[in-house]
Design a protein around this motif. Structure first.
Motif, PDB file in Angstrom:
ATOM      1  N   HIS A   1       0.825  -1.207   0.000  1.00  0.00           N
ATOM      2  CA  HIS A   1       0.000   0.000   0.000  1.00  0.00           C
ATOM      3  C   HIS A   1       0.860   1.259   0.000  1.00  0.00           C
ATOM      4  N   LEU A   2       1.892   1.285   0.831  1.00  0.00           N
ATOM      5  CA  LEU A   2       2.775   2.449   0.869  1.00  0.00           C
ATOM      6  C   LEU A   2       3.548   2.579  -0.438  1.00  0.00           C
ATOM      7  N   SER A   3       3.944   1.453  -1.005  1.00  0.00           N
ATOM      8  CA  SER A   3       4.613   1.499  -2.308  1.00  0.00           C
ATOM      9  C   SER A   3       3.677   2.062  -3.374  1.00  0.00           C
ATOM     10  N   ALA A   4       2.388   1.728  -3.294  1.00  0.00           N
ATOM     11  CA  ALA A   4       1.418   2.245  -4.260  1.00  0.00           C
ATOM     12  C   ALA A   4       1.347   3.765  -4.196  1.00  0.00           C
ATOM     13  N   LEU A   5       1.409   4.310  -2.989  1.00  0.00           N
ATOM     14  CA  LEU A   5       1.385   5.763  -2.821  1.00  0.00           C
ATOM     15  C   LEU A   5       2.589   6.406  -3.518  1.00  0.00           C
ATOM     16  N   LEU A   6       3.765   5.829  -3.324  1.00  0.00           N
ATOM     17  CA  LEU A   6       4.993   6.369  -3.902  1.00  0.00           C
ATOM     18  C   LEU A   6       5.028   6.177  -5.418  1.00  0.00           C
ATOM     19  N   VAL A   7       4.621   4.994  -5.867  1.00  0.00           N
ATOM     20  CA  VAL A   7       4.639   4.714  -7.297  1.00  0.00           C
ATOM     21  C   VAL A   7       3.609   5.576  -8.021  1.00  0.00           C
ATOM     22  N   GLY A   8       2.455   5.814  -7.389  1.00  0.00           N
ATOM     23  CA  GLY A   8       1.469   6.703  -7.985  1.00  0.00           C
ATOM     24  C   GLY A   8       2.048   8.075  -8.259  1.00  0.00           C
ATOM     25  N   PHE A   9       2.885   8.557  -7.345  1.00  0.00           N
ATOM     26  CA  PHE A   9       3.551   9.842  -7.519  1.00  0.00           C
ATOM     27  C   PHE A   9       4.538   9.771  -8.684  1.00  0.00           C
ATOM     28  N   ALA A  10       5.457   8.802  -8.622  1.00  0.00           N
ATOM     29  CA  ALA A  10       6.529   8.727  -9.611  1.00  0.00           C
ATOM     30  C   ALA A  10       5.988   8.421 -11.006  1.00  0.00           C
ATOM     31  N   PHE A  11       4.988   7.552 -11.102  1.00  0.00           N
ATOM     32  CA  PHE A  11       4.440   7.154 -12.395  1.00  0.00           C
ATOM     33  C   PHE A  11       3.749   8.330 -13.089  1.00  0.00           C
ATOM     34  N   TYR A  12       2.915   9.054 -12.341  1.00  0.00           N
ATOM     35  CA  TYR A  12       2.126  10.134 -12.932  1.00  0.00           C
ATOM     36  C   TYR A  12       3.010  11.291 -13.385  1.00  0.00           C
ATOM     37  N   GLY A  13       4.150  11.461 -12.715  1.00  0.00           N
ATOM     38  CA  GLY A  13       5.031  12.568 -13.054  1.00  0.00           C
ATOM     39  C   GLY A  13       5.507  12.534 -14.493  1.00  0.00           C
ATOM     40  N   ASN A  14       5.733  11.342 -15.035  1.00  0.00           N
ATOM     41  CA  ASN A  14       6.225  11.251 -16.408  1.00  0.00           C
ATOM     42  C   ASN A  14       5.236  11.852 -17.390  1.00  0.00           C
ATOM     43  N   THR A  15       3.977  11.424 -17.322  1.00  0.00           N
ATOM     44  CA  THR A  15       2.961  11.937 -18.235  1.00  0.00           C
ATOM     45  C   THR A  15       2.744  13.429 -18.033  1.00  0.00           C
ATOM     46  N   LEU A  16       2.637  13.840 -16.791  1.00  0.00           N
ATOM     47  CA  LEU A  16       2.309  15.229 -16.474  1.00  0.00           C
ATOM     48  C   LEU A  16       3.416  16.186 -16.913  1.00  0.00           C
ATOM     49  N   ILE A  17       4.648  15.877 -16.552  1.00  0.00           N
ATOM     50  CA  ILE A  17       5.758  16.784 -16.851  1.00  0.00           C
ATOM     51  C   ILE A  17       6.082  16.762 -18.342  1.00  0.00           C
ATOM     52  N   THR A  18       6.164  15.566 -18.912  1.00  0.00           N
ATOM     53  CA  THR A  18       6.587  15.448 -20.312  1.00  0.00           C
ATOM     54  C   THR A  18       5.584  16.091 -21.258  1.00  0.00           C
ATOM     55  N   THR A  19       4.282  15.932 -20.978  1.00  0.00           N
ATOM     56  CA  THR A  19       3.263  16.541 -21.836  1.00  0.00           C
ATOM     57  C   THR A  19       3.424  18.060 -21.865  1.00  0.00           C
ATOM     58  N   GLN A  20       3.647  18.657 -20.712  1.00  0.00           N
ATOM     59  CA  GLN A  20       3.816  20.111 -20.663  1.00  0.00           C
ATOM     60  C   GLN A  20       5.130  20.551 -21.311  1.00  0.00           C
ATOM     61  N   LEU A  21       6.179  19.758 -21.122  1.00  0.00           N
ATOM     62  CA  LEU A  21       7.465  20.095 -21.718  1.00  0.00           C
ATOM     63  C   LEU A  21       7.386  20.096 -23.233  1.00  0.00           C
TER      64      LEU A  21
END
Length: 482
Positions: A300-320
């Motif tokens: 469960h705690l890993s899911a919280l961290l992975v949710g952060f790290a995973f979403y960052g790629n789509t969010l940051i790269t799309t804007q870049l």
């Protein structure tokens, strides 16, 4: 361990099979319906996979439309942002609730309700441009977040044990596939046709998926029954709203504003009260005693961290990719071009989901998680993240041997909920970092802003790797039936 107690009844001079009942009180259907379910069992995974991709598309389909929605609806930027926030909030709230109800009254029933709500939401979006109705409709589509945990529980119940882990890993990977496909799909519609057409298409897809699920998915073999914890559901909903609303609106309201600070304080208080209520309840919404076990808490705690790290790629790269290059760090791509660049992540997700399942079978999910974290860190370091699915699709596998079959949907619901919270926090952090490095006059975003955002996600990947040492090894995982 449940023991099946088959019973034969003599009716009108012939012997017929009655529904079997396990020692734990759960019922199992038999007869023609069971035979039909066996014949269609090979179609269960394809239907669930399409449904999961559809759900992921609905979560991301509004992202490329946001800049244009004020013109389409006549609403302000703040109101339009709720077209994403409402989906996120409802998804976070409904996922554990639907998971618990699926364990209680039937997984197929709750899956069909989720698909129906998503389809209804698409129909409303297709028929109106009123911002209030659109926000309501997007909230209905948020109920689709429960599709993934319920689908995982169905796979565990329907498929042979030797196929369960790989199928669940593949199903989990559809999150990335839907995200990668949803953005270019929506961008193409907006660029070449009326935006309402987008939701007419998703409504048709939703109706088709719901019909296929009704025909193919068998009725649940395992149902816990019991009384639904309405007080716990209301308490968890209130706590999540008080947590997620200020996270999503913090950059608009101000992180030190009274509204944000009071919301966070109320969230802490409500979570404490909810936890006490859950521990005292004989039929809790979330079994916190089971969740506190190391074998459950660590994923469960890993899911919280992975949710952060995973979403960052789509969010940051799309804007870049869409940011202007004249003064900032962007590439001047159109919405459709930037969305097409994300297709590589979709293909990588499908490939690495298979790789992840093979590594898990041989070495266990702990090694897979840690290997995926290394690839995630390397990917962010070189601004390419093909290895992230190794982490993302393995988390549900860790729960297979850690929770009873009767609580599988609820446990996966909590896991998906924490991924959603991680993604929400990531969204807020990235927005704040990029806003702090916006060049004067709105000319673009400085290179430092994107570098810092990527480094934050890379740091999260390091934490995922370190936390992997707390995950149970392959030898420690034992299937739990009850």
């Amino acid at each position: 361990m449940s023991i099946s107690l088959p019973l034969r009844l003599h009716v009108a001079g012939r012997s017929v099979s009655a529904p079997t009942r396990s020692a734990s009180g759960t019922t199992k259907a038999s007869g023609p319906a069971e035979k039909k379910a066996r014949n269609l069992r090979h179609l269960v995974f394809p239907v669930l996979a399409v449904g999961a991709v559809f759900q992921a598309i609905m979560q991301t389909v509004m992202v490329p439309l946001l800049p244009s929605m004020p013109g389409f609806t006549g609403a302000g930027t703040t109101a339009v942002s709720w077209l994403v926030t409402s989906t996120l909030l409802v998804g976070a709230v409904m996922t554990p609730i639907f998971g618990r109800l699926a364990d209680m009254i039937g997984k197929k029933r709750m899956l069909l309700i989720a698909f129906s709500l998503m389809t209804l939401g698409s129909l409303i979006c297709a028929l109106t441009s009123d911002i209030g109705l659109l926000i309501l409709a997007r909230g209905l589509q948020g109920a689709g977040a429960a599709v993934l945990p319920i689908g995982m529980a169905i796979l565990r119940e329907v498929l042979p044990r030797e196929h369960v882990e790989r199928s669940i890993a593949m199903l989990s990977s559809t999150l990335g596939i839907g995200t990668a496909v949803g953005i270019p799909f929506a961008a193409a519609i907006v660029q070449f046709a009326d935006w309402h057409l987008l939701f007419w298409i998703t409504a048709a897809i939703g109706a088709g998926v719901a019909l296929a699920a009704w025909i193919v998915i068998p009725e649940s073999d395992t149902r816990t029954g019991g009384r639904f914890d309405a007080v716990g559901a209301a308490g968890l909903s209130a706590a999540l709203v008080c947590l997620l609303v200020p996270i999503t609106q913090g950059s608009t309201w101000g992180w030190t504003s009274p509204a944000v600070l009071l919301s966070f304080a109320a969230s802490v208080l409500l979570f404490v009260l909810w936890g006490v209520q859950q521990l005292r309840n004989r039929n809790p919404l979330v079994d916190l005693r089971v969740s506190a076990r190391r074998s459950v808490l660590a994923p469960h705690l890993s899911a919280l961290l992975v949710g952060f790290a995973f979403y960052g790629n789509t969010l940051i790269t799309t804007q870049l990719l869409q940011a202007p290059s004249a003064h900032g760090a962007g590439y001047d791509l159109t919405i459709l071009q930037a969305a097409a660049c994300q297709l590589a992540a979709s293909f990588a997700m499908m490939i690495f989901a298979i790789v992840a399942s093979r590594i898990t079978e041989r070495f266990g999910p702990k090694i897979t998680i840690m290997t995926g974290a290394v690839f995630l860190l390397a990917g962010y370091s070189v601004h390419a993240v093909p290895g992230k699915p190794l982490v993302y699709c393995t988390l549900p596998v860790l729960l297979l041997g850690a929770v009873p079959l009767s609580q599988n949907a609820a446990a996966n619901g909590v896991n998906v909920l924490l991924r959603t919270v991680g993604s929400t926090v990531c969204s807020a952090v990235v927005a704040s970092v990029l806003a702090a490095h916006t060049l004067g006059g709105g000319l673009g975003i400085g290179t430092a802003g994107f570098v810092i955002a990527y480094l934050v996600c890379a740091g999260c990947a390091v934490v995922v790797f370190v936390s992997g040492f707390a995950l149970p090894s392959k030898q420690a995982l034992r299937p739990v039936e009850n």
